[in-house]
Write a protein that holds these residues in place. Structure first.
Motif, mmCIF file in Angstrom:
data_model
loop_
_atom_site.group_PDB
_atom_site.id
_atom_site.type_symbol
_atom_site.label_atom_id
_atom_site.label_comp_id
_atom_site.label_asym_id
_atom_site.label_seq_id
_atom_site.Cartn_x
_atom_site.Cartn_y
_atom_site.Cartn_z
ATOM 1 N N ALA A 21 7.205 46.559 16.359
ATOM 2 C CA ALA A 21 5.922 46.979 15.802
ATOM 3 C C ALA A 21 5.987 46.906 14.279
ATOM 4 O O ALA A 21 6.957 47.350 13.665
ATOM 5 C CB ALA A 21 5.598 48.394 16.250
ATOM 6 N N VAL A 22 4.947 46.343 13.711
ATOM 7 C CA VAL A 22 4.841 46.227 12.262
ATOM 8 C C VAL A 22 3.861 47.296 11.783
ATOM 9 O O VAL A 22 2.795 47.457 12.373
ATOM 10 C CB VAL A 22 4.345 44.816 11.871
ATOM 11 C CG1 VAL A 22 4.106 44.705 10.393
ATOM 12 C CG2 VAL A 22 5.339 43.769 12.344
ATOM 13 N N PRO A 23 4.217 48.030 10.737
ATOM 14 C CA PRO A 23 3.300 49.061 10.242
ATOM 15 C C PRO A 23 1.955 48.464 9.832
ATOM 16 O O PRO A 23 1.881 47.325 9.365
ATOM 17 C CB PRO A 23 4.019 49.634 9.015
ATOM 18 C CG PRO A 23 5.433 49.210 9.138
ATOM 19 C CD PRO A 23 5.440 47.950 9.943
ATOM 20 N N GLU A 24 0.909 49.256 10.000
ATOM 21 C CA GLU A 24 -0.418 48.815 9.575
ATOM 22 C C GLU A 24 -0.428 48.624 8.062
ATOM 23 O O GLU A 24 0.291 49.307 7.338
ATOM 24 C CB GLU A 24 -1.473 49.860 9.946
ATOM 25 C CG GLU A 24 -1.856 49.848 11.407
ATOM 26 C CD GLU A 24 -3.036 50.750 11.672
ATOM 27 O OE1 GLU A 24 -3.989 50.746 10.874
ATOM 28 O OE2 GLU A 24 -2.982 51.459 12.691
ATOM 29 N N ASP A 25 -1.267 47.708 7.614
ATOM 30 C CA ASP A 25 -1.433 47.463 6.179
ATOM 31 C C ASP A 25 -0.095 47.285 5.469
ATOM 32 O O ASP A 25 0.146 47.879 4.409
ATOM 33 C CB ASP A 25 -2.245 48.598 5.532
ATOM 34 C CG ASP A 25 -3.635 48.728 6.125
ATOM 35 O OD1 ASP A 25 -4.242 47.685 6.427
ATOM 36 O OD2 ASP A 25 -4.100 49.860 6.288
ATOM 37 N N SER A 26 0.757 46.474 6.038
ATOM 38 C CA SER A 26 2.106 46.312 5.496
ATOM 39 C C SER A 26 2.293 45.016 4.707
ATOM 40 O O SER A 26 3.434 44.607 4.472
ATOM 41 C CB SER A 26 3.125 46.396 6.629
ATOM 42 O OG SER A 26 2.886 45.382 7.590
ATOM 43 N N ASP A 27 1.217 44.404 4.267
ATOM 44 C CA ASP A 27 1.358 43.155 3.497
ATOM 45 C C ASP A 27 2.221 43.370 2.262
ATOM 46 O O ASP A 27 3.083 42.539 1.953
ATOM 47 C CB ASP A 27 -0.010 42.604 3.096
ATOM 48 C CG ASP A 27 -0.793 42.053 4.273
ATOM 49 O OD1 ASP A 27 -0.211 41.869 5.366
ATOM 50 O OD2 ASP A 27 -2.001 41.806 4.101
ATOM 51 N N ALA A 55 10.087 52.340 -1.350
ATOM 52 C CA ALA A 55 9.173 52.071 -2.455
ATOM 53 C C ALA A 55 7.750 51.889 -1.943
ATOM 54 O O ALA A 55 6.788 52.410 -2.520
ATOM 55 C CB ALA A 55 9.633 50.838 -3.224
ATOM 56 N N TRP A 56 7.611 51.156 -0.837
ATOM 57 C CA TRP A 56 6.289 50.954 -0.229
ATOM 58 C C TRP A 56 5.740 52.275 0.293
ATOM 59 O O TRP A 56 4.574 52.611 0.082
ATOM 60 C CB TRP A 56 6.413 49.910 0.883
ATOM 61 C CG TRP A 56 5.187 49.723 1.711
ATOM 62 C CD1 TRP A 56 4.040 49.073 1.336
ATOM 63 C CD2 TRP A 56 4.967 50.175 3.050
ATOM 64 N NE1 TRP A 56 3.129 49.094 2.363
ATOM 65 C CE2 TRP A 56 3.684 49.769 3.438
ATOM 66 C CE3 TRP A 56 5.752 50.883 3.961
ATOM 67 C CZ2 TRP A 56 3.157 50.044 4.679
ATOM 68 C CZ3 TRP A 56 5.230 51.149 5.204
ATOM 69 C CH2 TRP A 56 3.945 50.746 5.559
ATOM 70 N N MET A 57 6.580 53.044 0.960
ATOM 71 C CA MET A 57 6.141 54.300 1.559
ATOM 72 C C MET A 57 5.710 55.316 0.498
ATOM 73 O O MET A 57 4.863 56.173 0.760
ATOM 74 C CB MET A 57 7.246 54.876 2.450
ATOM 75 C CG MET A 57 6.843 56.087 3.248
ATOM 76 S SD MET A 57 5.323 55.927 4.258
ATOM 77 C CE MET A 57 5.839 54.765 5.503
ATOM 78 N N LEU A 58 6.249 55.228 -0.700
ATOM 79 C CA LEU A 58 5.815 56.124 -1.778
ATOM 80 C C LEU A 58 4.317 55.992 -2.034
ATOM 81 O O LEU A 58 3.673 56.963 -2.434
ATOM 82 C CB LEU A 58 6.587 55.827 -3.066
ATOM 83 C CG LEU A 58 7.999 56.369 -3.119
ATOM 84 C CD1 LEU A 58 8.738 55.821 -4.332
ATOM 85 C CD2 LEU A 58 7.998 57.890 -3.128
ATOM 86 N N ARG A 78 18.420 55.016 10.528
ATOM 87 C CA ARG A 78 19.002 53.810 9.930
ATOM 88 C C ARG A 78 18.723 52.578 10.795
ATOM 89 O O ARG A 78 18.450 51.494 10.279
ATOM 90 C CB ARG A 78 20.512 53.954 9.766
ATOM 91 C CG ARG A 78 20.927 54.852 8.659
ATOM 92 C CD ARG A 78 22.435 54.854 8.569
ATOM 93 N NE ARG A 78 22.899 55.828 7.613
ATOM 94 C CZ ARG A 78 24.133 55.890 7.176
ATOM 95 N NH1 ARG A 78 25.046 55.044 7.611
ATOM 96 N NH2 ARG A 78 24.482 56.806 6.305
ATOM 97 N N ARG A 79 18.808 52.743 12.100
ATOM 98 C CA ARG A 79 18.598 51.616 13.016
ATOM 99 C C ARG A 79 17.174 51.058 12.919
ATOM 100 O O ARG A 79 16.951 49.892 13.254
ATOM 101 C CB ARG A 79 18.908 52.021 14.450
ATOM 102 C CG ARG A 79 20.382 52.007 14.774
ATOM 103 C CD ARG A 79 20.651 52.137 16.262
ATOM 104 N NE ARG A 79 20.242 53.427 16.810
ATOM 105 C CZ ARG A 79 20.985 54.530 16.798
ATOM 106 N NH1 ARG A 79 22.196 54.505 16.270
ATOM 107 N NH2 ARG A 79 20.534 55.657 17.312
ATOM 108 N N GLU A 80 16.226 51.858 12.471
ATOM 109 C CA GLU A 80 14.843 51.383 12.372
ATOM 110 C C GLU A 80 14.702 50.243 11.366
ATOM 111 O O GLU A 80 13.771 49.456 11.454
ATOM 112 C CB GLU A 80 13.917 52.544 12.009
ATOM 113 C CG GLU A 80 13.798 53.566 13.127
ATOM 114 C CD GLU A 80 12.945 54.761 12.757
ATOM 115 O OE1 GLU A 80 12.197 54.689 11.749
ATOM 116 O OE2 GLU A 80 13.020 55.772 13.479
ATOM 117 N N ASP A 81 15.615 50.148 10.415
ATOM 118 C CA ASP A 81 15.577 49.062 9.436
ATOM 119 C C ASP A 81 16.185 47.771 9.978
ATOM 120 O O ASP A 81 15.947 46.691 9.436
ATOM 121 C CB ASP A 81 16.316 49.475 8.156
ATOM 122 C CG ASP A 81 15.607 50.585 7.397
ATOM 123 O OD1 ASP A 81 14.385 50.482 7.223
ATOM 124 O OD2 ASP A 81 16.283 51.545 6.966
#
Length: 95
Positions: A21-27, A55-58, A78-81
Motif C-alpha cells: 500500500a502506498v500512502p495517499e498523496d505521496s508524490d 521529512a515527508w511526514m513532518l 523498521r520493517r515497514e520501510d
C-alpha cells in the motif's frame, strides 16, 4: 512535461513489491525517494528511507509517533520501510 525526478519516482513505484500500500498523496515522498535513488542508488539503506519518510511526514502529520531516528524504532516499524528500500534499490539497478 515530466521531470527526471518524477520519472525516477514513477520507476520506484513500479518496482514496489506487489500488494504494498502506498500512502495517499505521496508524490512528494516518492520525489524524496527519487533523490535517494540518484544520490545513493543501490547503497541506499533502510535508515535513509526512513529519514526521507520522516521529512515527508513532518508535513503530513508532524505528531506521528514514528518521526524519530531509525535506530529508535521497534523491529516491526523498521520493517515497514523495507518494501520501499527494495524498490529504490531495484530502480537503481534498472537505471
Amino acid at each position: 512535461m515530466t521531470t527526471y525526478l518524477e520519472r525516477d519516482a514513477e520507476l520506484i513505484r513500479q518496482c514496489l513489491p506487489e500488494g504494498i500500500a502506498v500512502p495517499e498523496d505521496s508524490d512528494d515522498l516518492f520525489l524524496m525517494y527519487a533523490v535517494l535513488l540518484r544520490a545513493k542508488g543501490v547503497d541506499t539503506q533502510a535508515s535513509d528511507v526512513h529519514d526521507a519518510w520522516s521529512a515527508w511526514m513532518l508535513r503530513v502529520n508532524p505528531d506521528h509517533e514514528s518521526i524519530r531516528p531509525f535506530s529508535d524504532l521497534g523491529a516491526e516499524t523498521r520493517r515497514e520501510d523495507s518494501p520501499f528500500l527494495v524498490a529504490i534499490r531495484a530502480a537503481a539497478a534498472l537505471r
